[in-house]
Scaffold this motif. Sequence first.
Motif: not given
Length: 301
Positions: A142-145, A289-301
């Motif tokens: 289930x893990x996306x990233x 924090x910004x790097x974590x958010x960017x990674x998650x947002x990128x891989x939500x798509x």
Amino acid sequence: MPASTPYTEAWLTGPQNTRFYTRTYKADTPTAVLVFLHGAAEHAGRYTDMHTSLASQGISVFMFDQRGFGKTALDKEHRSKDSAYGKTDAQCQLDDMEWAIEHVQLEFGGLPIFVMGASMGGGLVLGLMCDEKRASHKAVAAIRGVITGSPCLTLTKAAPRLVLWIVKFMAFFKPYMLYPIRNKPEDLSRDPVTNAQYLADPLIKTPGSLRSILDMLGLGAHILSTSYINWPKDTPVLFLHGTADPVTSCESTKALFEKLQAEDKTMITYPGAYHELHNEPDDVREKCLADVVAFIQLHCR
């Protein structure tokens, strides 16, 4: 609980009927959910600012005080009868992590699930993904990233062989004896405020028991030398590490990054930063924090 508290608390029963203290930070309009694992000697309360910020940016967070640490080990009213500080091992911790992911699947059904760990927790999230026997498990699939911050693969300063031999010898007879030396807060971050809070925190004791420390170091060494080959190639991973970390080796993290056969992998280093990136000054905590958010947002798509 005050109305302004940004999280909800719950005691949930996990593997081996262990009761875990948990926190959930719910985003108003979530796009993803993050399961977070803290480091040795730590607990959920040390990440309140970080997790509140993540929730404000659409990322819900589920965190629990790991087996053998925090309120899970020390809360006399709610903890399990057999729970005690430092009473844990790597395999139980990996089982607990799978349980947490399964809980999030039920609680946040349909949202992309990410996992992140810091220090000991960083080693555990890598260990879960590199465990060949767990590769087919529902939680792992289930893990996306994956995000790993200052992971404990090896220590920056290796323990002398004699000390390590003594610890192993003592652990054979008394595995859950607590390691007698606490972490030095000045090695954790360059922020005197959070370091003072660390010293005064009643939930923080030594890094753990002899067995838990040996397991932590053994898991890291195994990942670095052998089990990295089991990484699921289609699972994205983000490595974060401070170049001046006095606790866990940034060089070992770089070595694993180079070895790992992931199709989507990124490593970000923070020049001069110490171990606790979420507490570091000089804009490191904000950048992390910004790097974590960017990674998650990128891989939500």
